[in-house]
Structure formats: C-alpha cells, structure tokens
Scaffold this active site. Sequence first.
Site, PDB file in Angstrom:
ATOM      1  N   TYR A  80       0.793  -1.226   0.000  1.00  0.00           N
ATOM      2  CA  TYR A  80       0.000   0.000   0.000  1.00  0.00           C
ATOM      3  C   TYR A  80       0.829   1.282   0.000  1.00  0.00           C
ATOM      4  CZ  TYR A  80      -3.792  -3.193   1.037  1.00  0.00           C
ATOM      5  OH  TYR A  80      -4.696  -4.209   0.971  1.00  0.00           O
ATOM      6  N   ASN A 102     -13.069   4.236  -2.462  1.00  0.00           N
ATOM      7  CA  ASN A 102     -12.158   3.112  -2.254  1.00  0.00           C
ATOM      8  C   ASN A 102     -12.769   2.319  -1.118  1.00  0.00           C
ATOM      9  OD1 ASN A 102     -10.241   1.314  -1.467  1.00  0.00           O
ATOM     10  ND2 ASN A 102      -8.521   2.747  -1.511  1.00  0.00           N
ATOM     11  N   HIS A 124     -15.349  -6.310  -2.185  1.00  0.00           N
ATOM     12  CA  HIS A 124     -15.516  -7.680  -2.663  1.00  0.00           C
ATOM     13  C   HIS A 124     -16.721  -8.388  -2.058  1.00  0.00           C
ATOM     14  CE1 HIS A 124     -11.514  -6.555  -3.686  1.00  0.00           C
ATOM     15  NE2 HIS A 124     -11.150  -6.525  -2.431  1.00  0.00           N
ATOM     16  N   ASP A 139     -25.730  -1.288  -3.874  1.00  0.00           N
ATOM     17  CA  ASP A 139     -27.084  -0.753  -3.996  1.00  0.00           C
ATOM     18  C   ASP A 139     -27.127   0.725  -3.608  1.00  0.00           C
ATOM     19  OD1 ASP A 139     -27.959  -3.222  -4.831  1.00  0.00           O
ATOM     20  OD2 ASP A 139     -28.908  -3.775  -2.950  1.00  0.00           O
ATOM     21  N   HIS A 144      -8.568   1.933  -6.248  1.00  0.00           N
ATOM     22  CA  HIS A 144      -7.821   1.062  -5.338  1.00  0.00           C
ATOM     23  C   HIS A 144      -6.355   1.452  -5.362  1.00  0.00           C
ATOM     24  CE1 HIS A 144     -11.276  -1.549  -4.858  1.00  0.00           C
ATOM     25  NE2 HIS A 144     -11.447  -1.457  -6.157  1.00  0.00           N
ATOM     26  N   LEU A 145      -5.736   1.431  -4.204  1.00  0.00           N
ATOM     27  CA  LEU A 145      -4.307   1.793  -4.127  1.00  0.00           C
ATOM     28  C   LEU A 145      -3.446   0.775  -4.863  1.00  0.00           C
ATOM     29  CD1 LEU A 145      -4.418   2.749  -0.384  1.00  0.00           C
ATOM     30  CD2 LEU A 145      -3.952   4.362  -2.241  1.00  0.00           C
ATOM     31  N   SER A 146      -3.717  -0.506  -4.622  1.00  0.00           N
ATOM     32  CA  SER A 146      -2.931  -1.579  -5.244  1.00  0.00           C
ATOM     33  C   SER A 146      -3.658  -2.090  -6.484  1.00  0.00           C
ATOM     34  CB  SER A 146      -2.760  -2.731  -4.252  1.00  0.00           C
ATOM     35  OG  SER A 146      -4.016  -3.281  -3.921  1.00  0.00           O
ATOM     36  N   ARG A 154      -9.830 -11.004  -4.331  1.00  0.00           N
ATOM     37  CA  ARG A 154      -9.820  -9.539  -4.511  1.00  0.00           C
ATOM     38  C   ARG A 154     -10.034  -9.138  -5.970  1.00  0.00           C
ATOM     39  NH1 ARG A 154      -7.985  -7.486   0.614  1.00  0.00           N
ATOM     40  NH2 ARG A 154      -6.483  -8.910   1.541  1.00  0.00           N
TER      41      ARG A 154
END
Lengths: 149, 149, 149, 149, 149, 149, 149, 149, 149, 149, 149, 149
Positions: free
Chosen positions: J26, J77, J83, J90, J103-105, J114
């Site tokens: 991260y 994020n 997931h 919704d 997403h950071l990664s 993931r």
Amino acid sequence: MTDRPSILIINGPNLNMLGQREPAIYGRDTLADIEAASRTKAAELGLDVDFLQSNAEGELVDWAQNASKSHAGIIINAGGYTHTSVALLDALTVSELPVVEVHLSNIFRREEFRHHSYISRAASGVICGFGLKGYLLALDAMAQLIRPD
Amino acid sequence: MTDRPSILIINGPNLNMLGQREPAIYGRDTLADIEAASRTKAAELGLDVDFLQSNAEGELVDWAQNASKSHAGIIINAGGYTHTSVALLDALTVSELPVVEVHLSNIFRREEFRHHSYISRAASGVICGFGLKGYLLALDAMAQLIRPD
Amino acid sequence: MTDRPSILIINGPNLNMLGQREPAIYGRDTLADIEAASRTKAAELGLDVDFLQSNAEGELVDWAQNASKSHAGIIINAGGYTHTSVALLDALTVSELPVVEVHLSNIFRREEFRHHSYISRAASGVICGFGLKGYLLALDAMAQLIRPD
Amino acid sequence: MTDRPSILIINGPNLNMLGQREPAIYGRDTLADIEAASRTKAAELGLDVDFLQSNAEGELVDWAQNASKSHAGIIINAGGYTHTSVALLDALTVSELPVVEVHLSNIFRREEFRHHSYISRAASGVICGFGLKGYLLALDAMAQLIRPD
Amino acid sequence: MTDRPSILIINGPNLNMLGQREPAIYGRDTLADIEAASRTKAAELGLDVDFLQSNAEGELVDWAQNASKSHAGIIINAGGYTHTSVALLDALTVSELPVVEVHLSNIFRREEFRHHSYISRAASGVICGFGLKGYLLALDAMAQLIRPD
Amino acid sequence: MTDRPSILIINGPNLNMLGQREPAIYGRDTLADIEAASRTKAAELGLDVDFLQSNAEGELVDWAQNASKSHAGIIINAGGYTHTSVALLDALTVSELPVVEVHLSNIFRREEFRHHSYISRAASGVICGFGLKGYLLALDAMAQLIRPD
Amino acid sequence: MTDRPSILIINGPNLNMLGQREPAIYGRDTLADIEAASRTKAAELGLDVDFLQSNAEGELVDWAQNASKSHAGIIINAGGYTHTSVALLDALTVSELPVVEVHLSNIFRREEFRHHSYISRAASGVICGFGLKGYLLALDAMAQLIRPD
Amino acid sequence: MTDRPSILIINGPNLNMLGQREPAIYGRDTLADIEAASRTKAAELGLDVDFLQSNAEGELVDWAQNASKSHAGIIINAGGYTHTSVALLDALTVSELPVVEVHLSNIFRREEFRHHSYISRAASGVICGFGLKGYLLALDAMAQLIRPD
Amino acid sequence: MTDRPSILIINGPNLNMLGQREPAIYGRDTLADIEAASRTKAAELGLDVDFLQSNAEGELVDWAQNASKSHAGIIINAGGYTHTSVALLDALTVSELPVVEVHLSNIFRREEFRHHSYISRAASGVICGFGLKGYLLALDAMAQLIRPD
Amino acid sequence: MTDRPSILIINGPNLNMLGQREPAIYGRDTLADIEAASRTKAAELGLDVDFLQSNAEGELVDWAQNASKSHAGIIINAGGYTHTSVALLDALTVSELPVVEVHLSNIFRREEFRHHSYISRAASGVICGFGLKGYLLALDAMAQLIRPD
Amino acid sequence: MTDRPSILIINGPNLNMLGQREPAIYGRDTLADIEAASRTKAAELGLDVDFLQSNAEGELVDWAQNASKSHAGIIINAGGYTHTSVALLDALTVSELPVVEVHLSNIFRREEFRHHSYISRAASGVICGFGLKGYLLALDAMAQLIRPD
Amino acid sequence: MTDRPSILIINGPNLNMLGQREPAIYGRDTLADIEAASRTKAAELGLDVDFLQSNAEGELVDWAQNASKSHAGIIINAGGYTHTSVALLDALTVSELPVVEVHLSNIFRREEFRHHSYISRAASGVICGFGLKGYLLALDAMAQLIRPD
C-alpha cells in the site's frame, strides 16, 4: 500397565522426517521430541499415551480400527492422507472414540488442496498451526472430552 | 559399491504388469526390459541405478524419504498414485533431491483425471509419452541436473 | 540438401527473447544457443533440423501445416499459444507427423492457466522443465519415433 | 464489377488443408471445391462472392472490419478461432453486417472445447455439420437476410 | 401414398403458438406458415413431409421411435425439450435415421441454459437463427443427406 | 529525436474502428482523436509518444518485446486480446517496463468473459471506463511511475 | 359463466397425493382442501377460479398456453417440473399473463436441486413455505396484479 | 387375482425399442423377453408381477403414485428420465414402497450426464450393467426387501 | 482343488469391522456371515470362492493383479478406496477379468463424495444397497458373465 | 460554502491505517497525505471535496445514499467491502451520481478473492494500482464526468 | 402497550430510499407508505407491529437477537445483506421465532448474485416480487404461523 | 495496570447469545462463563485479558486495528463474519500481532459455507470444536506464541 485412560496418538506419512522436512513450515522439532513432550503432558493429565507413526494408509486404518478395544481417544495427525483418505475417515468413525485432529502447520494458509480434510468429519475438534505445542493442546482437549467436568 | 552417483528409479502400482497391461497404451516392454535398458543407459552416463517397484503407496513414500541418504536423484513413475497421493508429493519434497517424473503414455491424451499430477509439484521436469525410451531420457536429464555443464 | 530425415523445430512467442526473459524461470541460454545445441545433437542422431521462431500464431500454423511435405517430425515449444491456440492444435493434427511438445520450465509448477495445453492433444509426448536440455531430449525422442528400433 | 450484392466468405485457420485434413471428420472436398460450389450457388441467387482464407487471426479481423464498405454480408467459418477469438467477435460486430456462421462438422459432437463459439454472439444464425453443403445453405440464408421477402 | 422418400418434421412444445409468441424473438410466421412452406420446398426436392407438433415429451419420443419404419429422415425443433430431454436424444438415436436439428432463433445469443442441446448429440447437423427459412434449409440439407451426390 | 522519455502506446484489435464501432459503448472519438489528445498531454508532461495500432496479436507481441530498447513505459489497450492472450502477457513481462492497462469502457459492466484480463498480471495499474480521457490519465500515471516524486 | 376475472390455478406432478405425501414437509391438507379454500378466497376477492392438476408436463404446457384466451392470471405450483421444465417456462411466457409461483414447502431449505426454478423467470412473484395458506396469499397477490389500486 | 405380493416393474422411455436399439450397449433381448423372464423368476419367488412401459414421464409418475394401493414394491428402469425427472423421484417417494433401480447398461461407463440419477434418492438399491439378468436380480433383491429373513 | 471356476471376492478397508460399524448404515451381518453366505451361494452356482479382506490399498492391487492367473472373475467391495484409488482401477483393468462392484449401502444416498467410483470404470456392473444379499446377487450376476446362456 | 461542485471521497475499512499497513503493498502515504493531495488537486480542478473514512459498512452505505443531496459525484475506495458488499453497491446505485472506483494496489495481481468487485457494477470507471496518485486521477476523471467538454 | 402479539418488521440497507431508488424495479411506494399499510393490515389481523430500518448489519443482528423477548415473529427484508450475511442468518436462528422473508422485487429475475439468500435458511417462508403488497401478505402469513387454525 | 502482556479476545456476532443459542451445537456455557474461565486461565499463564463482543463488523475491525498499540496478541471468534469479512481479515493483518482463531463448534462438520474462513489467512493457528475449552487452549497457544521457550 496402569489403569489410567490411554490415548492413541497416530502420526501419518512423512512425520517421521520432522526436523529435516521443510523446517520453515514444520519447525525444528523431531517426532521424538513431540513424543517426549506428549508423554510428559499426558502424565500431568493422568493419561497414558501410545505414540505411533506409519507411512502406510492401511496401517493407520488398522490402528484406528483397533483403538476402541484399548484406548479412550485418538489424536491424529494424518499428514498427506488427511486430504485424500476416505478409508481413514471410515476407520475413525468405526472406532466410535473421541477424535482430535492435529496439524503442525496452519493448513488453511497453504496450497488449496490442503484446505480440505476428510478426517474432520470424524473429529470432535481440530487444532492446527501450533507445531509441537498443538499435540499438547490436543491432549488437554482430549482429557476434557473423556473426563468432562 | 562404486562411488558413482546413484539414481533411484521408483515405479508405482501396476508397472510390474507391463507387457501384459493394455499394450495399446503401454507397449510391449516389460518392467525388466525397462530396468535393463535403464542400467545400460546409466552406465553410459557414469551413474548407478537402484530400480524398485511397489503397489503400496506407503512403500513408495518410504523409498522417497530414504533416498536422500543414498542417492543423488529420483526418477519416478508413480502410476495411479500420480493423481491421488499427497503423501508421495510430500515425501519427494522431504528428500530434497532433484526429481524427474516419467510416464509411459501421454497422460494428457487420456481420461481427464489423469491430467493432474501431485508429483509434478516436486519435480524438476516431466517426460511423458515415450514408453521405455522415456526412462532413458529421464536418466539423461537427471545426469545434467546433478552434474550441470 | 541431404537425404537425412529433417525435423522442424518450431518456437512460439517470446522465445526470441530468451536469455533476457525472466532468467530465474527460463535460464540464461539464448535461442541461438538452443539452436546451436540442437543442430549438434541432431547431427549426432543423423537428423537435419529446421529451426524457426515467430510471435505470430498464424505463422506457426502455416509452418505446422507445411511440415508434412518436407519434414519427418515436429518439435514445438509453442510458448503462450500452448494454452490458448486451438488453431495450432488443428494444424499439428493436419500435419499427421509425430509431434514432441517441449517447454523450458516445468509448466505444472507455474500459474494455473499454464497447466493446460491444447498442443498436448496432438503430441506423442511432452518434455518440460529441463531448459535447453529439453530440446536435445526431444530430438532423441523424435529419432526413436521416426526410426523405432 | 457487377452491382449485385457481394457476400464475403471468410475461412479461418487450417481450412486451406481441406481434403487432406482428417477426412473422417471434414470430408474429401477441398477448399477450392467449396469455393467453386459457392460461386455457382451465389450466381443462382444473384449474388457475388469474395472467398478468402487465412491462418492469421489479425487478417481475419482486418477482413471483417473492412467488409462493411464493400459487402452486404459475411459468411464465416472461423475454424479454431471460433472458440478463442474475442477480437474476431468484436470485428464482426463492428462490421454491422448480417453474419452467418458455418462449420463443416457438427461441433457439438466433438471435444467439449469446440462446443463454445465466441462468433455466435455476432451471428444471425449458425449452420453446422453439413460439410460443403453448409456453405450453400449459408448463401441461401444470407440471400434472405439481405433480401427478405 | 407416393414412393418419394418421406421426411418427418417434429415440432416440440410451444411451437403451436408461433406468431403470437414473443414475435421479437420468433417472428410473425405461424406453424401453419412453416408447414406450408416446408411442403412446397419438399415437393421441389422430390420429398414427402409429415409435419407434427406436440407439447408432450412422450409423444415426441413415440414419433421419433416410429419414424424409422416410415421415414427417411427426421427434422426436429424440440423447443424447450432441446435442453432437458435425454429421453428424446435416446429416441432419435434409436431411430437410426439422419437427423437435422432446427431452431427458429439463434439459441447461442439467448439465456445460458439454451446454449446446451441434448439433441445435437444425435444430429448430423444444426441450423439455427433463420426463422421459417431454417426449416427449408433443413429440408435442403436432408435431401443431400439421404441422397448424397 | 528528443531526449525526453518516450512512452509506447499500443492499441489492439478493432480500435482502428473507433468512432464507428458501437458508439453507445465506445463513444464517438476516433483513434486519431485519441492519438492527438495523447500527444498533447504527453507534451505537457515532457514525454514523447509512439502510438501504434494492430489487429495482429503477433505484432503487438513484437512491439511489446522491442519497447524496452527504446521506451520508458508501455500504455496498452489490448482490445479483445486482453482476455485471451498469454503471449501478450509474456511479452509485456519480458519488456520489464512499467505497464499501464487502459480500456475505453468499464469492462466489469459488460459480458462475463470481458471481466478477466491476462494483461493485468503484467500491469502496474489499470484504468477503465473513461473513454479517450483514460489514455490521458494513463499518461499522467505513467509520468509518475517513471519519474516518482 | 360470470363476468368476474378467472384465475387458472395449475398444480403439477404429485400434488394430487397431498395429505399422504411426506406430511412432515407438505402438511396434512389434501389438494381438495386447497381447492376448496382457494374457491372461498377467490369468491371473497371477486374472482373465479379454475383449478387443475396433472402429472404430465405436456398437459401443464397446454393449460398455460390456452390460459390467455380465458383467464386473467395464472397461479402455478409446478411441483417437480419447477426445477426441470424449460417447456413450461416458455408456455407461461407465451401466455403473457401475470404469473404467481407457489410452493407448499420452503424449497430453499430442501435439497440443493430444489433451489433453482425455471418458472421464476416468467413469474411476477414467488410465495413459498406456507402450505395451503400460500395459495390464498397468491390469490390475494394476483387480485392486486390484475386490479392494481 | 392371487394373494401373492405383487411387484410393479416400470420401464421408461425407449425401452420398448430393446433388441433394435444400439445392441452393442443394450444387448439383443427385447422387452418381451425381459417380461417373460421376469414373470418366470417372480413365480419362483412367489411373487406376482405387473410389467409396464411408457415413453411419457407423466404416465410413469401416475403408475408410481398408484402402486402403493396395489403393490408391495417397485422395480424401475426409468431410462432417460433417470437423469432428468424430479417429478418421478417425488412420485416414488410418495409411494412409500421399497424401490429397486435397474439399468441394462453400466451407466457409470457412459456419457457423464448418465452418471447422475434422481431416482437413486428414492431407491433402496441399484443394479446396473447386467442386461436382462439385472431385472431378475432386482426381483431377487425385492423379494428379500419385502420378506426379510 | 476343484476344477470349478473360482471367483475372487475382494473386500476393502473397514469391512473387517462389519457388524459393529454404523449398523444403521451397514447392518448387523459380519464379514464372516457374508463369507459363509457367499460360499453357500457359490456352491449352488457351481463356483469356488476366494474371500479376502485388507485395509491396505497396495494389497488390494496385488490381489486384483494376480487374479487373472487363478480366477474367472472378481467381485469387489473396495470400501473407501472406491472413491479415491486410481491404482485399484488400473489393477482391475490389468486383470482383464469380468468385475462386479458391490456396496452394502446405497452410496448414492450418502455423502456427495461417495457418489463417485473409480472402480465402476472397470466393472461390468454395479450392485449397491442390499447389504449381505448384494454379494449373493453379485455371485449370481458373475455366474452369468462367465457362463452366459 | 462555495458553489463549486463538491465530490464525496469515501474510504472504507483499514484505510485509516495507511502508512503502517503492509507498506510493500500500500505504500508509505497516510490517509492524511491522500486527503491533502486530493484537496490540492480538487482545488486546481475547481472542485470541493468531502473526504471520509469508516470501518463500518452501514456508515459507508449512509454516506453514499446521502451524497445525491449534496454532492456531484462519488469517488470510492471501499477496501475490503469492495468484494463483499451488495448493500454498498445498492447504495451507490441509489445515489444516481457518477461513481469512480479507486484502489491503491492493483487488485488483479493479488489474491483471487480480490479480483471481483461488486462496486464496479455501479461505477463509471475504475482506477487501480497507482497508490495516492490514483485518487488524483480519479478526481481528474470525475471532473470530466460532471463537466464533459 | 396492548397484549396483542407484536410482529417485528426489519428492513435492511437502502430500503429507507424507497420511492427514489430505481422505481422501475422497486416501485414508487416509500418506506413510510409500507409502514402505514403494514400497520393498517396488522390492526385488521389483531397484531401489533414494530417497524425498523437500518443500513448497519450489526444493528439488524441486534434487533433479530432481541426480538424473542418482545415479539411473536419477525418479517424481514434484509436488502443487500440477504445475499451476504451469515451473521444475520445466525441471529434469526437464535431468535427461535417464526421468520417470513420478504423482497419487493422478484430476486430470481435479477442478477445471479441476488438469487441466493442466507436468510431463507432461517425462514418459514419467502414472499417476493409483489412490492408493498408483499409486506401485507407476509403479515397475513405470519398471523397464521403464530395462530394456526 | 499491570505490566503483564495483554491478550485481546474478540467475539463476533451472536456470541452474546451463548447459552440460549442452539445448545446442541454451542453448548450451555454463556459468554460470561467463557470470559470468567478465560480470565482465570490467563492469570495462571501470567497474562492479562481484554474480552470484547460486538455484532457490528466495523467495531470488530476497529478493535483489531487498535490492538497493536495495547496488546500482545489477538484471540478471535469472529462468528458469522469468519466466512464473509475481508475487512476483518485486513484489520487482523494490519495489527501485525499473532492471531489465534477459535470456534466453539467444529465448523468443518457443519454447512458447506461454514468451512471457509477468511480469518485463517491472518491466523497463526486455528482451534475449533472444543466449546469453552477452546478459548483456554487458545490462551495456552498464545502464551507460547508471544513467549516461545
């Protein structure tokens, strides 16, 4: 022979190689170390121990079948047969004894095929990931299973 | 006993029946033919060979475990245990020797359940589909694995 | 042109990059090294060699189709197309030649999607995990396929 | 050049080998036979035909893309790319032409991986299992698609 | 009764509702329209036609079983039973007649469960996506199957 | 030639058709529009750009392989090959360059088979769903990857 | 005949056995009890009811097809055909009527194969687990579907 | 009518075609042969037999439902409905009679979709692979089920 | 030794425990009871019987391999190895004898992992669910397999 | 309060731990760093920013629901809830705002579980793998989504 | 407080947004409308109602746990948690109350991931697809569950 | 505050209901009993204990995140979140503390969806099936993890 309850500790394939087998996963303790520590712990708990190892599935089946005549419970680390042996599952069920399943490593952090255990279906409980210590916890758990407070 | 490196060739279940077993798939060579050809080839390569066969999974595990004391590499045709034995995979890993996996037939052209091998995870390489010749190629490959140029 | 049988060695995508591509997996040998060693080995076996490489699936298909006119067998390392090309499988089948599939690395120890090969369905046998040496073993195997004892 | 509508017939990998390729599956007709019969049939239907074959996925994509400028419909037998090419599916969609998918053999009676077609998602209809005759049926179907009664 | 070969055209469940059923998918033609067009086409091909429809799986099975006594081939649009009836597959196989499978819509562009056909295993070929026209193509294909050039 | 770092922007199959291809999904921008905007953006970032498109998988592989000699990073929109090309994944890995994967549409809201990307395994990051703008964001991201603050 | 809207209640296989069939799952009410209670409820709601049962899939298909001529809605408990009948799904769609699916037991607490319903794709809503009462709730729901406030 | 226990033997779709249907799989015996042999065997066992065949799923359901009034057990060869009929499974369960499932061929050596039987869930036991003889074994087994020693 | 044909009856793991093992599933008969009843039945059929049991997979493999020298057929209840042993499947195939598979319980009504049998691929037929009686039926079936009328 | 459009940036579970959490994956930036950089970037783009973090799924749902009253777009994020949370999907849909998923990664290079995002179904686009920079790219993309050229 | 039985109606995430949330799926009724209608209906049935909504899984768990002290039954529309919450399933089981599961839309006609409900395992029955009306039907069903005739 | 190492024991949803919740599965011990026994055991081991319970996933995440500041290890029984919470897995990883996973029941003998644990990926070991005793074993194991001999 004492009249203390006797616990059968069954070790499956490759556990005879402990100490040299992938120490990053299994640690440096040998099976003899585990046996010695188990005997000490059992004595503290007022239990006798039979401690066996075999690489042969059929021999593990034999031991599990015969245990009900002579033992009060089974602690089993079935090694590779954990994931593939219906015969061993059936033998543990036949024994009608309390069963505790032990693994040295946390099998749920390893390859996918090690996440499934046939043995668990016949076990009261499972202890994994604590190396040698897991056998001592299993004896502790077994003592309570056969002598609940 | 020579001081040439010794290779352990392990044959699994039903390979003792070669020559009579489904010759359309496995050919007409017997296991004795394969042993003889392997010995000749090994001699050319300056290698000794131990050549074993068993139908018992536990015995294959024993042999693989013990090989590291006495052998420089393992060539294995695990037969039906190829697809079902985690215990044998673990034993090969324990040995910490180079492993070459051999199959007489091309297992990828046969039934779906023969496409997966536990053994491959512990093997440097795989050779399949060349009958008796595959053992000789495996010896050739092994010679290089233990004595790279 | 000699009248020795000629073997077509087909190399698929990215094999032109050998030596620089992930050497931990593929080793330090270049494709030129492999070609040279293959030519030497083939000469010993009394075989001619054509040695080709392309990144284009269609070109690999062309070569495999045409091989039956001019060659006695095909050795193929289809690289990434191994896992995705039905067209190449069909072309190898069309050729009606003996086919030996080679991989430098043991594809069964790598990512899941590399475990499946369409090519294997058209191959007499498979050799993987032995780097450059695998090509030489494949020539050896091919020699026997086209000139059985 | 006539002012009759022109149909592009695209043939994918290995169809250039027809007549010699696995005749038990694909029959004895060559691609030239199919082209000749298609031209005759098209003439009866008042259609022109362009008849192309390539082993290269990219070339098939090119042809499909360009068809909308010059053709009224596409008949495609994508061979092995049927089952693996998203690029070709996208190119057929880009063309915005009516597409008829043809296969010589009944792909649903063959290997499992031949049961799935990416191409079908862009096709008005599919005809398979009738050999050369299937191209003529496809022309018939196409005639109606571009000139409905 | 003529001595022209007779083709049995079997229509499965809900095909009696054509014309009113989801016209965006199935078109505006009624089953009577299809029958009329099929009879005209058959006459051109020198064929007789029996044209049947039923919503009952067992009746479709009966018809397919009996066809071999009286017919030279079966054209079948099994409707919803296409995807669920092993009994119908078996009956078509029992008939030992050439079978052509027809669908009005391109079933491969619809719900996933419509992509699989048991019927295809017993069919020489499949034609789908061309509405009423598909029956005429099927007759054309059948004519060739029973009277190859 | 400048001494500014040069970025290779690779466009895969059917991207040459932008503007006419399914504008509801891909928008009205042509590939020339994207190239122009990318060049402007790159100039602002002090970067050079090579902007290529091909429908041929092998050509994309060639470009990715060669990039390491001449470029500082690769931005790739592999179109349909995203989902099917192991060869392209391998070529990007071979390049040992930072890779940014771009898609015009949000592939995770489209057909199931577009959710999986082989390319992602070789990419530092992924940007999808922003049309032409996505290329500019990718250049921005690349600028930072090759010149981290 | 009244001019009240008429609802067709279709009961599938084995529902004629209610009262004797596995009462732990299905309760003690007979189908006659359900019919009587449904008629009473319908009368309260100003609805007519036709109440049918058959073990034959084709007959259920017939009834669903014909309903649109004579009925304002369909309530269906398709029994075992719920999980296997595409033909019945298609027939319900053909009817273009509002459909309410009913099950006596909560099918989601039973065997895995009972969790999937083809019927649901054609239904406005589903009611399960309330025994006889479920039919009355379905009538209530239907009343609102055909006469929304 | 005798007061001997009566066994209902139910035969499903296509079994009326025995003798002509794929004799390599099903043998040369006709259903009449099977009926005659079953009657002889039943007489030896002191049993009556009703022997029925239908191609209609609903009719098989009817017979199974009604059996409990008049019969002591059901022997069923459900043919293609074995693999697809939940309705028949439910009807057998409703009957609350002992059920023996018979198949002429060994369904576990045939296509994958024939390996699964819904019927087995309602059966005491299964006998498959012995042709006509399997019915006689089933009668033997049934005799013991209804009259255990 | 007689000159009557001899049948080898092989019993796998845990069958030595019959009578005490889960009697709700396996019944109260011991393996000795089964052996005695089998011998009586065999005598009636003019057959000799060898009756063996082992918990060791390798021993079962040995017995199956050797049977062809001395026996006319194999009846096998492989217990837990039924579901996991490719080695045993191969050994039965090697024997080239008729094989009848027996199970005491109906394995298709038990846990999912007991529904699959490797053994079935080598068996002429399967009999399951009839307890001790199943062995007698298997002998009956075997008599016919080796002495068809 | 300004009248500049305001963007809601929602951060899910464990993002408050950035800087100390697995920096190899991260990076070293803290959430405060990301907030500061986002505010600077937003100001350049003429946007306001609300920047929130919570470990509670319900709170993220609350924020997304309420955003439509006060914000012009959502950048999210969702961390581990990406997931697993249908509720969050919704809520984003309910908001009817443009959504950018960050997403950071590169989640497609991490564990299999993931790779799937519920959030993506509600997002215009996705940006992953660029650490802190990804938030700035997301703001850039959002600026264009709410103020297209 | 009355002594009428009180029913707890639990509403999960995003149900507070009804009326504005995707009205094509969920209709125009607000949660307040549903509450009002439920209170009216409950009064008719002689029941009290507590009507709660939360976006937080933990809060729903709390309410379900506590219900057994104060309520006679639970009606639950768990929204997105329906498909993902084992915790909520366990809480409903803990309550030991009759549970009726409600959904406004027919979840079986929506995305695949909405077809599975953990909640159903703890519910007596399920009602889905009838909008606001479904709550009233659920109250009706509940009245009978707690006061069977 | 002592200077003994402190262990955080986290209990997830529904564990506050112990003693009343399905006692056949979870036993009669209340959470207060478990806390008291854990405190006694910890004291014997020279450890302090913080003992927490929450039904809210976010709160469990908070506790796990904060533990590293104040605790030497985490024992966690995550209840239903075990099987569904990636957020909790991430929080445990963030903590960088040794983690022991506990379950009262043997989750591998229960429903399929309880066999998978996200938590296990962050745990040193797992103990399940021993009820209250499992917490004491976990403390024992933790003592060794933080103070290995």
